[in-house]
Design a protein around this motif. Structure first.
Motif, mmCIF file in Angstrom:
data_model
loop_
_atom_site.group_PDB
_atom_site.id
_atom_site.type_symbol
_atom_site.label_atom_id
_atom_site.label_comp_id
_atom_site.label_asym_id
_atom_site.label_seq_id
_atom_site.Cartn_x
_atom_site.Cartn_y
_atom_site.Cartn_z
ATOM 1 N N ALA A 1 24.754 -25.012 15.481
ATOM 2 C CA ALA A 1 25.624 -25.809 16.347
ATOM 3 C C ALA A 1 26.360 -26.918 15.598
ATOM 4 O O ALA A 1 27.587 -27.040 15.712
ATOM 5 C CB ALA A 1 24.807 -26.394 17.498
ATOM 6 N N TRP A 2 25.642 -27.715 14.833
ATOM 7 C CA TRP A 2 26.318 -28.856 14.190
ATOM 8 C C TRP A 2 27.291 -28.414 13.107
ATOM 9 O O TRP A 2 28.283 -29.095 12.850
ATOM 10 C CB TRP A 2 25.303 -29.889 13.693
ATOM 11 N N LYS B 1 29.171 -25.952 13.454
ATOM 12 C CA LYS B 1 30.370 -25.505 14.171
ATOM 13 C C LYS B 1 31.175 -26.675 14.752
ATOM 14 O O LYS B 1 32.333 -26.497 15.098
ATOM 15 C CB LYS B 1 29.979 -24.513 15.284
ATOM 16 N N VAL B 2 30.588 -27.841 14.883
ATOM 17 C CA VAL B 2 31.381 -28.972 15.384
ATOM 18 C C VAL B 2 31.784 -29.932 14.263
ATOM 19 O O VAL B 2 32.271 -31.026 14.536
ATOM 20 C CB VAL B 2 30.635 -29.761 16.499
ATOM 21 N N SER B 3 31.592 -29.515 13.048
ATOM 22 C CA SER B 3 31.945 -30.414 11.942
ATOM 23 C C SER B 3 32.900 -29.757 10.956
ATOM 24 O O SER B 3 33.249 -30.354 9.941
ATOM 25 C CB SER B 3 30.675 -30.848 11.213
ATOM 26 N N GLY B 4 33.297 -28.542 11.248
ATOM 27 C CA GLY B 4 34.192 -27.846 10.324
ATOM 28 C C GLY B 4 33.455 -27.248 9.135
ATOM 29 O O GLY B 4 34.075 -26.690 8.243
ATOM 30 N N ALA C 1 31.070 -24.886 9.315
ATOM 31 C CA ALA C 1 30.790 -23.459 9.533
ATOM 32 C C ALA C 1 31.840 -22.642 8.777
ATOM 33 O O ALA C 1 33.031 -22.884 8.926
ATOM 34 C CB ALA C 1 30.842 -23.139 11.021
ATOM 35 N N TYR D 1 33.653 -19.033 7.669
ATOM 36 C CA TYR D 1 33.968 -17.653 8.052
ATOM 37 C C TYR D 1 34.609 -16.981 6.825
ATOM 38 O O TYR D 1 35.020 -17.685 5.884
ATOM 39 C CB TYR D 1 34.913 -17.661 9.254
ATOM 40 N N GLY E 1 37.377 -15.819 5.891
ATOM 41 C CA GLY E 1 38.676 -16.271 5.385
ATOM 42 C C GLY E 1 38.659 -17.666 4.801
ATOM 43 O O GLY E 1 39.652 -18.120 4.222
ATOM 44 N N ASP E 2 37.544 -18.371 4.945
ATOM 45 C CA ASP E 2 37.478 -19.748 4.447
ATOM 46 C C ASP E 2 37.109 -19.818 2.968
ATOM 47 O O ASP E 2 37.194 -20.874 2.362
ATOM 48 C CB ASP E 2 36.435 -20.553 5.239
ATOM 49 N N VAL F 1 30.948 -14.989 11.950
ATOM 50 C CA VAL F 1 32.099 -14.190 12.378
ATOM 51 C C VAL F 1 32.711 -14.854 13.612
ATOM 52 O O VAL F 1 31.992 -15.257 14.532
ATOM 53 C CB VAL F 1 31.669 -12.736 12.677
ATOM 54 N N GLY F 2 34.038 -14.971 13.593
ATOM 55 C CA GLY F 2 34.745 -15.678 14.669
ATOM 56 C C GLY F 2 35.067 -14.789 15.839
ATOM 57 O O GLY F 2 36.216 -14.568 16.187
#
Lengths: 154, 273, 771
Positions: free
Chosen positions: C11-12, C14-17, C19, C21, C23-24, C242-243
């Motif tokens: 969770a954290w 995903k709210v902090s950028g 996470a 994927y 393509g990153d 995965v998004g």
């Protein structure tokens, strides 16, 4: 007159740090954030301004960074999701389960963060108008809306 | 990602912008004026347009003006839609541009960009048509002020190199009773099926429509039908259709359905103002 | 640890950028690939001119189909990764450009020129099975990747599944009411927010590193191995977060192209990230369905016979469509007890984009048809649609269309779902349709079931290690795309080990070289398939912990129990030893160590599933059937035929909810997608060319100001073979919502609404046609 040609070095004010980077004038802010500065929180969901996954704040207002040239952002204050530190929106999103895959989350967070700065008492209508700028494919938006409301003093 | 390079200029003086355009042109370059850039960037990305110089006009004070002076409202071509909405200097325009794209994109799209862009709906022009806006345009020969119907007839009457500076609107007209409605297929954030804007001024109803024909329009003929004392929507609707100057759009939704929606909207306008 | 609300493990991030994927990631020296796609839906490719593209500075290589003469497919090998001589859909990959920067790759792809010779197009599955239809494939020449696929020689049919149960003629003879209807439901798209992406590098020894946004890392490994003749172990697939997937990322697609691209530049790392427009038109999408349904019902309202023809629009290649056709066949009556069933279900080629799995695996399509027919029957016999469903709903001791006997473990309790739905929505004869001036408020319902349709040999596994402080690490091959599997599995393990789930670390990224094989992260099956493996791994670790503790505590193993990272003597709990003193071996004061490291291992595989008999369909296609009932309430405006959705409700037998807050959110997400399918989503084709190629024109559900209330409630009838009784539930929210919507709208508008999607114009058209 400001003028940029070829590969140029610019200073961008991002998350309260001045970042020096080389860019080409045709590069979007999204591209520069991700590919030149390693700030990959903003996502290329459509690169057409339709999905909002790349939303960042420019002088505290939400902007889809795929529809802004990086050179346009010179001299302005850029805030990306990486610049949030224990912001109420982050906590609210975790508490309300306001995401699943997480790909749209940075964009929604930045919209909510901006809303809380600019309209701390926003009503339901305004909340909807701002959230309608973004797409979440996993949730039904109920949890995102609840998170947004929970950080506004209503 | 835009698959080609270009130079970027950001002048602060309006004459610098215009002169730069003609200078680049003389050097065989392909300059474009750049406001919000939303459409320029998205079309460039997919290869629909190409240019090698961008002249960003957002630093030009005249193009960024948003004020009321001597009972006239001035709105620069480079003013972002969300600022028009928040200022509410022209409530009908505020409501109209609030339904163009979505809120975040409204923080980037400019009024000039909406009207001069490639997308056919150009809903931002509707209130300006109704309020007899004056349009100022600059080129090498100087500044010209046009009436809105001189500036826009099916398309903007603006030549390459001419810079759209601002719109000026009589406050009396802007303060008239008004109505705006945008009907969409289903999703709120979408191009219009039909957008109507109307004001009632000196007892006459003025009406402008987007989404019905290939271009936004205001029609004197249709207004005279509606403003006739004997007007009856059910009876006279065919006259309105006959007065249309072009074919009704058929893609995405059928022409018949668009007319069905138009009639419902006219009914609402007559009820509301 | 079960049935509690805890946040997602990641969770954290995903709210902090933070996470990440696929393509990153950026790799030093990485090259970029861009695709050139077919401009015609069906054409011979006469020639391709690459001169201008090669002239772009930075271009290193361009690959066309003739260089890789292999066909791929997980069911039937019918698809060239790059079109060879002939393109069968608009947007089919024809060439890949590899350049040292993204700009050059895209610029060059736009400069490729090809000469085409157009061929006739096949625009619908119904047209495709006509005797004179243009043949898109010679199916009889294709190699089968599985043996239970039945391509029809000389036809555009990649499989045909037959269900023959009871005596259909006898059934219709007993019927007092017969209802027939036809449906043509359009194709649509997954629109996961992350577009498909893969980065591939080939090492000097020929081994392959691939990072990809996939739901099926082990299928990627297996398919690349088969297509390119590489030993499986030499292919290392890495899947980060995965998004969104919704089934779309279960197909192996971009990985093959990325491999080809890397191969053409001497194995250098190449990234292929699809632009949204390409992800929409080129990558596999959701099926369309043409269906003919005929139901017979006796005077008392019992369904006596069901005859169905289902034609899955698979598009240009079949991918997994034969299995979707099969999934539709096995559950194709809807969740009703019908003794006499006759069903032909086929996957059919057209010149549309090709399709793959999508949330619901065909159930979201056929259920619309069945549930409309059930409402039509109710209307015809003047019965209450709810009572009709309740009367016929499938119950324990009944048999499915493929003749599996149902019991309270292998099927949810549909009757209980229906009854709970009835009370939640206050379903009464006098409030189903209420008129208020120009507005009509109406309710519509639907019922659904779904089995898992897994291969009979699908497997999963789990490895459990411990840290020196006693915390646990769980490694599984499950991909995380939002379904919260990592959190659910941590809870399952925590419950079994009686420890805090926060002390259990679960691998977020999957790496095939060190995670145990997990079939695919699909079919809402993870809590069962991987959950059982996790339980086995936990058992294995518990046994080892107790054995070692019995030495330390000098007592028999059977006297020991475990809680909060301690092994203790049951009747004397003050005698205990902590995990930290056991997991890396038992330490003695003099420095001796005994026992080594404790590693729990658990494997699990599907059992007792069978292939379907070719003549009757008899067989067992899944280990359980999830059941549910749904309602949609709308406000319809008589004047302009527009409507507003007031409420959407799902009652589902989840067996046991592991994490109710998250679980309800996942079901609501499915319902939201269904409202999209119901109201706005479809591919618009002009002569088989996709017209709505961006999110500007392909509309998905957005946040609405007057958004419907989403209500989800669970019935809990445990599945005895599944961890803590849990049942598959993640995809099911989508299945019957659009059917309930159409039932509500039909009741409100007073006309039969059998099309999708339903916007004001669609209903206006039906009303105009009715006039």
């Amino acid at each position: 007159m400001t003028e940029y040609s070829g590969v140029v070095e610019v200073r961008l004010d991002i998350n309260n740090e001045i970042k020096k980077t080389e860019i080409r004038p045709s590069e979007t802010l999204l591209y520069v954030l991700r590919n030149r500065l390693g700030l990959t929180g903003a996502k290329p969901g459509c690169e057409n301004g339709d999905c909002g996954a790349c939303t960042v704040l420019i002088d505290n207002m939400p902007i889809k960074s795929c529809l802004m040239l990086a050179v346009e952002a010179v001299g302005r204050k850029i805030l990306t999701v990486e610049g949030l530190k224990d912001a109420p929106a982050q906590k609210a999103f975790v508490e309300k389960n306001a995401f699943q895959c997480g790909y749209c989350t940075s964009g929604f967070l930045m919209v909510c963060h901006s809303l809380s700065i600019n309209h701390p008492k926003a009503d339901d209508k305004r909340i909807s108008e701002w959230l309608q700028s973004n797409i979440c494919r996993c949730t039904c938006y109920e949890e995102i809306t609840a998170a947004a409301k929970s950080i506004l003093s209503r | 990602m835009i698959p080609f390079d270009f130079d970027y200029y950001k002048p602060s003086a309006i004459l610098d912008a215009v002169n730069l355009f003609y200078k680049l042109k003389a050097e065989n370059k392909t300059p474009v004026y750049y406001g919000g850039g939303t459409e320029i960037i998205s079309r460039a990305r997919v290869g629909n347009i190409r240019f090698d110089s961008v002249i960003d006009i957002k630093n030009i004070a005249e193009c960024a003006c948003l004020n009321i002076e001597n009972e006239r409202i001035n709105i620069g071509s480079a003013v972002e839609l969300n600022k028009i909405t928040e200022s509410n200097v022209f409530p009908l325009l505020a409501d109209t541009v609030k339904r163009i794209a979505d809120h975040t994109v409204q923080c980037k799209i400019t009024l000039g960009g909406n009207i001069l862009g490639n997308i056919k709906y150009k809903e931002g022009i509707l209130p300006l048509m109704l309020a007899d806006a004056k349009v100022s345009i600059l080129d090498q020969t100087g500044r010209k002020e046009l009436n809105i119907n001189e500036f826009f007839n099916k398309k903007p009457m603006i030549e390459e190199g001419q810079l759209l500076e601002k719109f000026s609107i009589d406050k009396k007209l802007a303060d008239s009773p008004w109505y705006h409605c945008k009907e969409v297929k289903m999703e709120k954030i979408d191009y219009p099926l039909i957008t109507v804007a109307a004001i009632r001024y000196r007892r006459g109803l003025r009406l402008a429509v987007s989404g019905l024909l290939e271009y936004p329009f205001r029609s004197a003929e249709i207004e005279s039908i509606i403003n006739n004392n004997q007007f009856d929507l059910d009876r006279d609707f065919n006259n309105i259709i006959n007065a249309l100057q072009g074919a009704v759009i058929k893609d995405k939704s059928s022409d018949k359905y668009r007319l069905f929606v138009l009639k419902k909207l006219l009914k609402a306008i007559l009820r509301e103002i | 640890m079960i049935n509690i609300d805890i946040s997602r493990k990641e969770a954290w991030d995903k709210v902090s950028g933070k996470a990440k994927y696929a393509g990153d990631y950026v790799f030093p020296g990485m090259l970029f690939a861009a695709l050139y796609l077919s401009k015609y839906p069906h054409a011979l490719i006469k020639s391709i001119n690459l001169d201008k593209a090669y002239a772009v500075e930075g271009v290193i290589s361009i690959v066309t189909g003739d260089k890789f003469n292999a066909l791929c497919g997980s069911v039937l090998k019918d698809r060239p990764p790059l079109a060879i001589d002939r393109a069968r859909y608009y947007g089919e990959p024809v060439a890949i450009v590899i350049a040292d920067n993204e700009m050059a790759a895209n610029a060059a792809a736009a400069l490729i020129e090809a000469e085409y010779e157009e061929l006739p197009i096949v625009e619908s599955p119904t047209a495709a099975i006509m005797p004179d239809a243009f043949l898109l494939h010679k199916v009889e020449d294709y190699e089968k990747a599985v043996d239970d696929v039945h391509p029809q020689k000389g036809a555009n049919i990649s499989t045909k599944i037959k269900i023959r149960k009871g005596d259909i003629n006898k059934g219709f003879k007993e019927a007092a009411y017969i209802e027939e209807a036809t449906f043509c439901l359009p194709q649509s798209d997954h629109i996961a927010m992350e577009t498909r992406c893969a980065v591939c590098e080939i090492m000097a020894d020929g081994s392959v590193n691939i990072m990809t946004s996939s739901q099926s890392p082990f299928s990627v490994r297996q398919q690349l191995s088969k297509i390119f003749k590489i030993e499986e172990g030499k292919i290392r697939v890495h899947v980060p977060l995965v998004g969104g997937g919704f089934g779309g990322k279960s197909a192996v697609f971009q990985e093959i192209l990325a491999y080809i691209a890397s191969y053409s530049v001497n194995g250098r790392a190449v990234k292929l990230a699809l632009m949204r427009e390409q992800d929409i038109i080129c990558a596999p999408c959701r099926m369309g369905l043409d269906a003919k349904i005929k139901f017979g019902m006796d005077k008392e309202g019992y369904f006596k016979a069901a005859e169905m023809v289902y034609l899955v629009d698979s598009g240009a290649y079949c991918d997994i469509s034969p299995k979707i056709a099969q999934a539709i066949a096995v559950d194709g009556t809807g969740p009703y007890n019908i003794e006499n069933v006759y069903c032909d279900s086929m996957s059919v080629y057209t010149n549309h984009p090709y399709v793959t799995a999508y949330r619901g695996f065909g159930h979201e399509s056929y259920t619309f048809c069945i549930e409309r027919v059930v409402d039509k029957l109710a209307k015809k016999a003047a019965m209450d649609p709810f009572e009709l469903r309740l009367k016929n709903c499938i119950r324990y001791e009944n048999f499915t269309p493929t003749q599996v006997k149902l019991n309270e473990s292998n099927m949810g309790n549909l009757e209980a779902c229906l009854n709970m739905l009835k009370s939640i929505v206050d379903w009464r004869e006098d409030n189903r349709v209420i008129s208020r001036n120009d507005k009509i408020i109406a309710k519509g319902i639907s019922a659904f079931w779904k089995t898992t349709n897994t291969p009979s040999d699908a497997v999963s596994g789990a490895v459990l290690t411990f840290n020196s402080d006693g915390g646990a690490n769980l490694t599984v091959g499950v991909v995380e795309y939002g379904q919260a599997s990592k959190t659910h599995l941590a809870q399952i393990l925590a419950e079994k080990l009686s420890m805090n789930p926060g002390r259990i670390n679960v691998n977020i990224d999957v790496r095939t070289e060190n995670a145990p094989e997990h079939w695919k992260t699909v079919a809402s099956l993870t809590n069962y398939l991987a959950g059982r493996a996790v339980l086995n791994a936990a058992e294995d670790a518990l046994r080892q912990l107790k054995a070692l503790a019995s030495v330390a505590l000098r007592c028999p193993v059977e006297d020991l129990d475990i809680e909060n990272e301690r092994v203790f003597i049951k009747h004397n709990p003050e005698y205990f030893i902590g995990f930290q003193d056991l997991v890396h071996g038992l330490k003695y004061a003099d420095g001796n160590n005994y026992g080594g490291q404790i590693i729990g291992r658990g494997g699990f595989g599907m059992s007792h599933l069978t292939k379907l008999a070719e003549d009757s369909g008899k067989g067992k296609p899944g280990h359980e059937w999830t059941t549910g009932a749904q309602e949609v309430e709308i406000e319809y405006d008589k004047n302009n035929h527009k409507y507003k959705i007031l409420k959407a409700v799902t009652v589902l037998d989840i067996g046991k909810s592991l994490n109710p807050g998250i679980d309800k959110g996942i079901v609501k997400g499915g319902m939201s997608m269904a409202l999209g399918i119901g109201s706005r989503e479809k591919f618009v084709y002009r002569d088989c060319r996709t017209e709505n190629t961006s999110l500007r024109t392909y509309k998905v559900y957005h946040k609405e100001y007057d958004a419907p209330a989403f209500i989800v409630e669970f019935v809990e009838t445990p599945n005895k073979e599944s961890p803590y009784g849990s049942r598959a539930f993640s995809e099911h929210g989508i299945i019957g919502i659009h059917a309930a919507l159409a039932n509500a709208l039909s009741a409100a508008a007073g006309c039969e609404i059998d099309t999708l999607p339903l916007d004001g114009e669609a209903i206006w058209q039906l009303m105009e046609a009715d006039k």
